[in-house]
Motif scaffolding. Structure first.
Motif, PDB file in Angstrom:
ATOM      1  N   ALA A   1       0.830  -1.204   0.000  1.00  0.00           N
ATOM      2  CA  ALA A   1       0.000   0.000   0.000  1.00  0.00           C
ATOM      3  C   ALA A   1       0.864   1.252   0.000  1.00  0.00           C
ATOM      4  CB  ALA A   1      -0.891  -0.001   1.239  1.00  0.00           C
ATOM      5  N   GLY A   2       0.353   2.318  -0.577  1.00  0.00           N
ATOM      6  CA  GLY A   2       1.043   3.598  -0.564  1.00  0.00           C
ATOM      7  C   GLY A   2       0.716   4.334   0.715  1.00  0.00           C
ATOM      8  N   VAL A   3       1.172   5.577   0.814  1.00  0.00           N
ATOM      9  CA  VAL A   3       0.961   6.396   2.013  1.00  0.00           C
ATOM     10  C   VAL A   3      -0.512   6.429   2.402  1.00  0.00           C
ATOM     11  CG1 VAL A   3       1.086   8.764   2.891  1.00  0.00           C
ATOM     12  CG2 VAL A   3       2.969   7.828   1.553  1.00  0.00           C
ATOM     13  N   ALA A   4      -1.358   6.577   1.381  1.00  0.00           N
ATOM     14  CA  ALA A   4      -2.787   6.757   1.637  1.00  0.00           C
ATOM     15  C   ALA A   4      -3.409   5.544   2.312  1.00  0.00           C
ATOM     16  CB  ALA A   4      -3.506   7.046   0.333  1.00  0.00           C
ATOM     17  N   GLN A   5      -2.769   4.392   2.185  1.00  0.00           N
ATOM     18  CA  GLN A   5      -3.385   3.182   2.714  1.00  0.00           C
ATOM     19  C   GLN A   5      -2.862   2.763   4.076  1.00  0.00           C
ATOM     20  OE1 GLN A   5      -6.059   1.812   1.381  1.00  0.00           O
ATOM     21  NE2 GLN A   5      -5.905   3.609   0.066  1.00  0.00           N
ATOM     22  N   GLN A   6      -1.960   3.572   4.666  1.00  0.00           N
ATOM     23  CA  GLN A   6      -1.390   3.173   5.942  1.00  0.00           C
ATOM     24  C   GLN A   6      -2.434   3.162   7.052  1.00  0.00           C
ATOM     25  OE1 GLN A   6       1.851   5.885   6.410  1.00  0.00           O
ATOM     26  NE2 GLN A   6       3.335   4.249   6.239  1.00  0.00           N
ATOM     27  N   LYS A   7      -2.329   2.150   7.871  1.00  0.00           N
ATOM     28  CA  LYS A   7      -3.197   2.109   9.050  1.00  0.00           C
ATOM     29  C   LYS A   7      -2.538   2.974  10.119  1.00  0.00           C
ATOM     30  CE  LYS A   7      -5.155  -1.302  12.204  1.00  0.00           C
ATOM     31  NZ  LYS A   7      -6.592  -1.389  12.067  1.00  0.00           N
ATOM     32  N   MET A   8      -3.304   3.881  10.691  1.00  0.00           N
ATOM     33  CA  MET A   8      -2.707   4.790  11.669  1.00  0.00           C
ATOM     34  C   MET A   8      -3.592   4.923  12.893  1.00  0.00           C
ATOM     35  SD  MET A   8      -1.633   7.927   9.188  1.00  0.00           S
ATOM     36  CE  MET A   8      -0.598   8.849  10.303  1.00  0.00           C
ATOM     37  N   VAL A   9      -2.946   4.826  14.053  1.00  0.00           N
ATOM     38  CA  VAL A   9      -3.637   5.134  15.297  1.00  0.00           C
ATOM     39  C   VAL A   9      -3.171   6.528  15.702  1.00  0.00           C
ATOM     40  CG1 VAL A   9      -4.011   4.487  17.696  1.00  0.00           C
ATOM     41  CG2 VAL A   9      -3.698   2.707  15.959  1.00  0.00           C
ATOM     42  N   LEU A  10      -4.075   7.484  15.618  1.00  0.00           N
ATOM     43  CA  LEU A  10      -3.725   8.871  15.890  1.00  0.00           C
ATOM     44  C   LEU A  10      -3.891   9.151  17.379  1.00  0.00           C
ATOM     45  CD1 LEU A  10      -5.721  10.187  12.821  1.00  0.00           C
ATOM     46  CD2 LEU A  10      -3.232   9.932  12.958  1.00  0.00           C
TER      47      LEU A  10
END
Ligand code: GTR
Length: 328
Positions: A22-31
């Motif tokens: 996945a590219g940047v847009a698809q990263q899973k992130m816990v903000l």
């Protein structure tokens, strides 16, 4: 010290887990989000609800983990952690942000707003949007200004009623970390002392300070009312609060994710307000039931006394202040 370093390491970044290919847009992130207030407080609740919306809209790819109740320190520390990307959302008062982004100080001047309705008109409209954009565009602040929140009206609380500047004479009153506030309190007749919110309850209890100033929900939820039973309605500050984001994290996110966060932040601004109005009414009732005396004050005396502060800090923003005043 060790504990602090541990927190620092644990928060070194938002948790990223790239999905396969996945590219940047698809990263899973816990903000990571933080607030000085506890769960259930309107500013905290609005961000928690925003987390639920984000999670739903991105099918769990983006989520918010809330660290409430000063778990990550006071607001100065929260801003610093957002700047380095150790956390993403910091909900702070305009007060401690003023020393970082000077334009914000226009909102921190004493008696800048006629009343809460005036303040809301300003933050909801073009001036509010402009100041958020100034925060984001600031070359070294490292922050993104996402939304405003309501911090109501701040008044003085001490162990005795305050009706005039003479009543404040000799009293040390805690103010937030911004020179404007210390000078405001000095102009009001007291002795302003800048101190973090996290230290205040003990300072009141041990007599390091004689009083403080805040809105009714903070007076109640921080238990300050247990020490200071007179709430004198000086109303010297109607102070917007703000939702910030780490520019470091922001710049690594896709435009689509940024847009989504902006959209939900704007919604959070209005959601928080609804929660806020109910919370203030409830806090007032609880404070009164607990024996806190609400003291009516002739605000004009304090308004006049603080004119030098508005003149000194407002001079360079005269045009902007005129526009604030002209907002109906
Ligand atoms: C509260 C506000 C906090 C913080 C605090 C303080 O009313 O919600 O953001 O500014 O006051 O006095 O430090």
């Amino acid at each position: 010290m060790l504990g602090y370093r541990f927190i620092g390491a644990a928060l070194a970044a938002a948790s990223f887990a790239a999905l396969p290919s996945a590219g940047v847009a698809q990263q899973k992130m816990v903000l990571k989000a933080t607030d000085v207030h506890a769960l259930g407080y309107p500013t905290v609740e609005a961000v928690v609800r925003m987390g639920a919306k984000l999670e739903k809209a991105t099918k769990g790819r983006l989520s918010i983990q809330m660290f409430p109740a000063m778990q990550l320190g006071g607001e100065k520390e929260m801003i610093e952690q957002a700047q380095v990307g150790a956390l993403q959302f910091a909900r702070v008062s305009s007060g401690p942000l003023g020393p970082v982004v000077d334009e914000v100080n226009v909102f921190t001047l004493p008696f800048m707003f006629r009343d809460e309705a005036h303040m809301r008109k300003v933050i909801d409209g073009p001036i509010g949007a402009e100041i958020l954009a100034k925060i984001t565009a600031h070359p070294s602040a490292g922050l993104v200004g996402l939304a405003w929140m309501d911090g109501g009206t701040r008044s003085v609380y001490t162990k005795r009623p305050i009706k005039s500047p003479a009543d404040l004479k000799g009293l040390k009153i805690r103010m937030m970390g911004n020179p404007i506030f210390v000078e405001t309190m000095n102009a009001m007749g007291g002795t302003g002392m800048s101190m973090g919110f996290q230290e205040l309850y003990n300072a009141l209890k041990t007599g390091v300070v004689d009083g403080a100033e805040n809105n009714p929900p903070s007076l109640l939820t921080q238990n300050h009312y247990q020490v200071t039973k007179f709430y004198s309605l000086t109303g010297h500050l109607i102070l917007p609060e703000i939702l910030l984001f780490s520019k470091k994290t922001w710049s690594g996110m896709s435009k689509a994710d940024q847009d989504l966060i902006r959209k939900y932040s704007r919604e959070a601004q209005f959601e928080q307000r609804k929660l806020w109005d109910a919370f203030v009414a409830d806090s007032n009732a609880k404070l009164k039931a607990a024996g806190v005396q609400f003291v009516e004050v002739d605000k004009k005396v304090f308004y006049d006394a603080t004119k030098p502060v508005r003149d000194k800090y407002g001079a360079k923003y005269a045009a902007l202040m005129k526009r604030v005043e002209a907002t109906k």
